[in-house]
Motif scaffolding. Structure first.
Motif, short mmCIF file in Angstrom:
data_model
loop_
_atom_site.label_atom_id
_atom_site.label_comp_id
_atom_site.label_asym_id
_atom_site.label_seq_id
_atom_site.Cartn_x
_atom_site.Cartn_y
_atom_site.Cartn_z
N TYR A 237 0.45 3.54 25.63
CA TYR A 237 1.37 3.02 24.72
C TYR A 237 1.55 4.39 23.98
N GLY A 238 2.41 5.24 23.93
CA GLY A 238 2.34 6.26 22.85
C GLY A 238 1.68 6.63 20.82
N LYS A 239 2.32 6.13 20.88
CA LYS A 239 1.76 4.93 19.36
C LYS A 239 0.79 4.39 19.53
N TYR A 240 -0.98 4.49 20.50
CA TYR A 240 -1.41 3.90 20.66
C TYR A 240 -2.29 3.64 19.12
N ASN A 241 -2.79 2.70 19.03
CA ASN A 241 -3.47 2.15 17.65
C ASN A 241 -3.05 2.93 17.20
N TYR A 242 -1.58 2.88 16.45
CA TYR A 242 -1.05 3.51 15.17
C TYR A 242 -0.98 2.63 13.93
N PRO A 243 -0.99 1.78 13.55
CA PRO A 243 -1.06 0.67 12.08
C PRO A 243 -2.58 1.17 12.06
N ALA A 244 -3.66 1.51 12.46
CA ALA A 244 -5.25 1.71 12.49
C ALA A 244 -5.52 2.89 12.11
N LYS A 245 -4.66 3.69 12.41
CA LYS A 245 -4.68 4.79 11.74
C LYS A 245 -4.22 5.57 10.95
N LYS A 246 -2.72 4.87 10.83
CA LYS A 246 -2.06 4.65 9.39
C LYS A 246 -3.00 3.99 8.61
N LEU A 247 -3.76 3.16 8.32
CA LEU A 247 -3.95 2.41 7.50
C LEU A 247 -5.15 3.24 7.46
N LEU B 49 0.96 -1.51 -0.21
CA LEU B 49 0.36 -0.16 0.15
C LEU B 49 0.66 1.53 -0.07
N THR B 50 2.02 1.27 0.24
CA THR B 50 3.22 2.76 0.37
C THR B 50 3.54 2.96 -0.50
N ARG B 51 3.32 1.97 -2.63
CA ARG B 51 4.51 2.28 -2.74
C ARG B 51 3.86 3.53 -3.76
N LYS B 52 4.84 4.43 -4.17
CA LYS B 52 4.92 5.23 -4.45
C LYS B 52 3.71 5.63 -5.93
N SER B 53 3.59 4.34 -7.05
CA SER B 53 2.62 3.99 -8.20
C SER B 53 1.63 4.33 -7.33
N LEU B 54 0.77 3.89 -6.75
CA LEU B 54 0.14 4.29 -6.37
C LEU B 54 -0.59 5.06 -6.27
N GLY B 55 -2.25 5.36 -6.98
CA GLY B 55 -1.99 7.41 -7.34
C GLY B 55 -3.47 7.45 -6.52
N ALA B 56 -3.54 8.40 -6.10
CA ALA B 56 -4.45 9.04 -5.53
C ALA B 56 -6.34 8.74 -6.11
N ARG B 57 -6.87 7.89 -7.15
CA ARG B 57 -7.60 7.73 -7.14
C ARG B 57 -7.40 6.23 -7.67
N TRP B 58 -6.69 5.20 -7.20
CA TRP B 58 -7.02 3.58 -7.35
C TRP B 58 -7.51 3.17 -6.80
N LEU B 59 -7.99 3.06 -5.57
CA LEU B 59 -9.08 2.81 -4.38
C LEU B 59 -10.20 3.12 -4.68
N PHE C 254 -8.06 6.37 2.49
CA PHE C 254 -8.32 7.68 1.97
C PHE C 254 -7.51 8.03 0.92
N ASN C 255 -6.12 8.05 1.54
CA ASN C 255 -5.57 9.10 0.33
C ASN C 255 -5.44 8.22 -1.30
N LEU C 256 -5.38 6.84 -0.96
CA LEU C 256 -5.37 6.18 -2.54
C LEU C 256 -7.04 5.89 -2.95
N GLY C 257 -8.08 7.36 -2.89
CA GLY C 257 -9.49 7.49 -3.26
C GLY C 257 -10.23 6.50 -2.41
N ALA C 258 -10.64 5.68 -1.30
CA ALA C 258 -11.42 4.69 -0.83
C ALA C 258 -11.95 5.84 -0.24
N LYS C 259 -13.15 4.57 0.46
CA LYS C 259 -14.49 6.40 0.73
C LYS C 259 -14.49 5.87 2.29
#
Length: 194
Positions: free
Chosen positions: A63-73, A38-48, A78-83
């Motif tokens: 923990y300092g990074k509480y639920n960090y993987p869920a937040k990043k995902l 999912l972090t590939r740069k080739s995936l555009g803003a409308r891929w999803l 969203f940045n790949l165009g999913a709703k």
């Protein structure tokens, strides 16, 4: 997640992600390849574009990074165009009800949102969104674990149960020849409520 080919994600219509957190905010091992894709740069803003998704995280607010993987995902999808079907849910082991304290209300919102998005997905949604329902209901069974060997007498079950509850799967080295469980259920007694 690594069992799912992420290149197929754009062909999906609805996906619900449940994401745990390891160590100091790391994604679980079973998510690392999926996340790398999912972090590939080739995936555009409308891929999803066309994908509807929801994310629920399992974490611990001490923990300092509480639920960090869920937040990043959530942010990456969203940045790949999913709703978003609904806002991400953040389960907290420190809540008095455990992660269910956040999961139960989040599920009610998820079911309602899915029904509004596509009513054919959940034809009996009225059962789940009853206006007087503030939790999903009580557990139908009660499980009690004992850690004493069968040939000894249990003198104080409270101590044994407390010790069993404090065991962490992350601290146990898994031997490939052993089953993947830490405690054994030795009998089932139906609850009077069931």
């Amino acid at each position: 997640m690594d069992c799912f080919d992420p290149s197929c994600l754009p062909r999906e219509r609805y996906v619900v992600f449940v994401v745990s957190t390891m160590g100091q905010g790391d994604p679980p091992d079973s998510m690392k390849d999926f996340w790398t894709y999912l972090t590939r740069k080739s995936l555009g803003a409308r891929w999803l574009e066309g994908l509807f998704y929801a994310v629920f995280g399992l974490g611990d607010s001490t923990y300092g990074k509480y639920n960090y993987p869920a937040k990043k995902l959530d942010r990456r999808l969203f940045n790949l165009g999913a709703k978003r079907i609904t806002e991400k849910g953040l389960g907290d082991d420190q809540h008095s009800s455990g992660y269910e304290g956040a999961l139960d209300p989040w599920l009610l919102i998820l079911w309602k949102s899915l029904n509004q998005t596509n009513s054919s997905l959940l034809p009996r949604i009225s059962d789940a969104i009853h206006p007087n329902l503030n939790i999903l209901g009580d557990a139908k069974v009660e499980v009690i674990y004992y850690s004493a060997p069968q040939d000894t007498t249990i003198s104080d079950p409270k101590i044994l149960i407390e010790r069993a509850r404090s065991m962490s799967p992350a601290l146990k080295y898994h031997n490939e020849g052993e089953p993947q469980f830490m405690l054994q259920m030795v009998c089932f007694v139906p609850s009077a409520r069931a």
